[in-house]
Scaffold this motif. Sequence first.
Motif, PDB file in Angstrom:
ATOM      1  N   GLN A 138      52.743  -0.596  26.653  1.00  0.00           N
ATOM      2  CA  GLN A 138      53.780   0.028  25.814  1.00  0.00           C
ATOM      3  C   GLN A 138      55.174  -0.372  26.293  1.00  0.00           C
ATOM      4  O   GLN A 138      55.483  -0.276  27.494  1.00  0.00           O
ATOM      5  N   VAL A 139      55.996  -0.782  25.357  1.00  0.00           N
ATOM      6  CA  VAL A 139      57.411  -1.025  25.610  1.00  0.00           C
ATOM      7  C   VAL A 139      58.207  -0.099  24.700  1.00  0.00           C
ATOM      8  O   VAL A 139      58.022  -0.104  23.485  1.00  0.00           O
ATOM      9  N   THR A 140      59.063   0.704  25.302  1.00  0.00           N
ATOM     10  CA  THR A 140      59.887   1.634  24.546  1.00  0.00           C
ATOM     11  C   THR A 140      61.353   1.380  24.888  1.00  0.00           C
ATOM     12  O   THR A 140      61.728   1.408  26.063  1.00  0.00           O
ATOM     13  N   VAL A 141      62.151   1.126  23.871  1.00  0.00           N
ATOM     14  CA  VAL A 141      63.570   0.845  24.054  1.00  0.00           C
ATOM     15  C   VAL A 141      64.369   1.985  23.423  1.00  0.00           C
ATOM     16  O   VAL A 141      64.276   2.222  22.215  1.00  0.00           O
TER      17      VAL A 141
ATOM     18  N   LYS B 108      66.215  -4.284  22.086  1.00  0.00           N
ATOM     19  CA  LYS B 108      66.720  -3.441  20.999  1.00  0.00           C
ATOM     20  C   LYS B 108      65.676  -2.357  20.701  1.00  0.00           C
ATOM     21  O   LYS B 108      64.482  -2.548  20.955  1.00  0.00           O
ATOM     22  N   PRO B 109      66.106  -1.245  20.133  1.00  0.00           N
ATOM     23  CA  PRO B 109      65.140  -0.198  19.778  1.00  0.00           C
ATOM     24  C   PRO B 109      64.016  -0.727  18.877  1.00  0.00           C
ATOM     25  O   PRO B 109      62.877  -0.247  18.977  1.00  0.00           O
ATOM     26  N   GLU B 110      64.304  -1.690  18.048  1.00  0.00           N
ATOM     27  CA  GLU B 110      63.274  -2.230  17.152  1.00  0.00           C
ATOM     28  C   GLU B 110      62.245  -3.098  17.881  1.00  0.00           C
ATOM     29  O   GLU B 110      61.258  -3.522  17.287  1.00  0.00           O
ATOM     30  N   ASP B 111      62.456  -3.343  19.161  1.00  0.00           N
ATOM     31  CA  ASP B 111      61.447  -4.036  19.965  1.00  0.00           C
ATOM     32  C   ASP B 111      60.375  -3.076  20.479  1.00  0.00           C
ATOM     33  O   ASP B 111      59.391  -3.506  21.087  1.00  0.00           O
TER      34      ASP B 111
ATOM     35  N   GLY C 142      57.232  -0.384  29.832  1.00  0.00           N
ATOM     36  CA  GLY C 142      57.917   0.823  30.283  1.00  0.00           C
ATOM     37  C   GLY C 142      59.011   1.228  29.331  1.00  0.00           C
ATOM     38  O   GLY C 142      59.088   0.752  28.199  1.00  0.00           O
ATOM     39  N   LEU C 143      59.850   2.128  29.825  1.00  0.00           N
ATOM     40  CA  LEU C 143      60.978   2.648  29.046  1.00  0.00           C
ATOM     41  C   LEU C 143      62.260   2.006  29.553  1.00  0.00           C
ATOM     42  O   LEU C 143      62.513   1.987  30.770  1.00  0.00           O
ATOM     43  N   VAL C 144      63.055   1.482  28.652  1.00  0.00           N
ATOM     44  CA  VAL C 144      64.302   0.832  29.031  1.00  0.00           C
ATOM     45  C   VAL C 144      65.352   1.139  27.975  1.00  0.00           C
ATOM     46  O   VAL C 144      65.024   1.382  26.814  1.00  0.00           O
ATOM     47  N   GLN C 145      66.602   1.150  28.391  1.00  0.00           N
ATOM     48  CA  GLN C 145      67.686   1.379  27.446  1.00  0.00           C
ATOM     49  C   GLN C 145      67.991   0.095  26.663  1.00  0.00           C
ATOM     50  O   GLN C 145      67.736  -1.023  27.145  1.00  0.00           O
ATOM     51  N   ALA C 146      68.548   0.262  25.498  1.00  0.00           N
ATOM     52  CA  ALA C 146      68.953  -0.881  24.690  1.00  0.00           C
ATOM     53  C   ALA C 146      69.884  -1.786  25.504  1.00  0.00           C
ATOM     54  O   ALA C 146      70.764  -1.287  26.220  1.00  0.00           O
ATOM     55  N   GLY C 147      69.666  -3.081  25.401  1.00  0.00           N
ATOM     56  CA  GLY C 147      70.434  -4.044  26.181  1.00  0.00           C
ATOM     57  C   GLY C 147      69.792  -4.399  27.504  1.00  0.00           C
ATOM     58  O   GLY C 147      70.229  -5.361  28.157  1.00  0.00           O
ATOM     59  N   GLY C 148      68.774  -3.659  27.882  1.00  0.00           N
ATOM     60  CA  GLY C 148      68.099  -3.912  29.151  1.00  0.00           C
ATOM     61  C   GLY C 148      67.048  -5.003  29.054  1.00  0.00           C
ATOM     62  O   GLY C 148      66.885  -5.655  28.009  1.00  0.00           O
ATOM     63  N   SER C 149      66.333  -5.183  30.166  1.00  0.00           N
ATOM     64  CA  SER C 149      65.334  -6.242  30.271  1.00  0.00           C
ATOM     65  C   SER C 149      64.029  -5.720  30.842  1.00  0.00           C
ATOM     66  O   SER C 149      64.015  -4.733  31.593  1.00  0.00           O
ATOM     67  N   LEU C 150      62.952  -6.375  30.462  1.00  0.00           N
ATOM     68  CA  LEU C 150      61.635  -6.134  31.031  1.00  0.00           C
ATOM     69  C   LEU C 150      60.914  -7.472  31.116  1.00  0.00           C
ATOM     70  O   LEU C 150      61.172  -8.371  30.307  1.00  0.00           O
ATOM     71  N   ARG C 151      59.988  -7.573  32.071  1.00  0.00           N
ATOM     72  CA  ARG C 151      59.123  -8.737  32.115  1.00  0.00           C
ATOM     73  C   ARG C 151      57.677  -8.283  32.058  1.00  0.00           C
ATOM     74  O   ARG C 151      57.222  -7.534  32.931  1.00  0.00           O
ATOM     75  N   LEU C 152      56.982  -8.733  31.040  1.00  0.00           N
ATOM     76  CA  LEU C 152      55.569  -8.437  30.903  1.00  0.00           C
ATOM     77  C   LEU C 152      54.746  -9.551  31.545  1.00  0.00           C
ATOM     78  O   LEU C 152      55.139 -10.715  31.510  1.00  0.00           O
TER      79      LEU C 152
END
Length: 126
Positions: free
Chosen positions: A121-124, A87-90, A10-20
């Motif tokens: 898709q992961v978007t930071v 990070k955005p580079e993720d 999904g879409l998350v802001q920098a510094g956030g977390s996701l679990r795939l």
Amino acid sequence: QVQLVESGGGLVQAGGSLRLSCAASRRTFSRAAMAWFRQAPGKEREFVAAISRSDSSTYYADSVKGRFTISRENAKNTVYLQMNSLKPEDTAVYYCAARWTPSDNYYTGGEEYDYWGQGTQVTVSS
């Protein structure tokens, strides 16, 4: 044939977390070494993290070490990737991969895996 189905992107802001999550269709999941790879636009696929079939060994790319954690629940035929301090580079499409093996090793090369998921898709955002 084995199916691997990823979810949790999904879409998350920098510094956030996701679990795939990646669910495998084969019942002998406990005999599979698993890994996560990612591919950003215009870049080659790169290794992210790997885990041995018994969960005894894990390995991470330097770029994610200390931020990402790979784990698995063999009873649920599922492997996870917890991603913190994103990070955005993720930003990339993340793929899980499986290799059925008699040894309790992890593998870091894409060519070492036999089965792949369709990607999530992961978007930071910065």
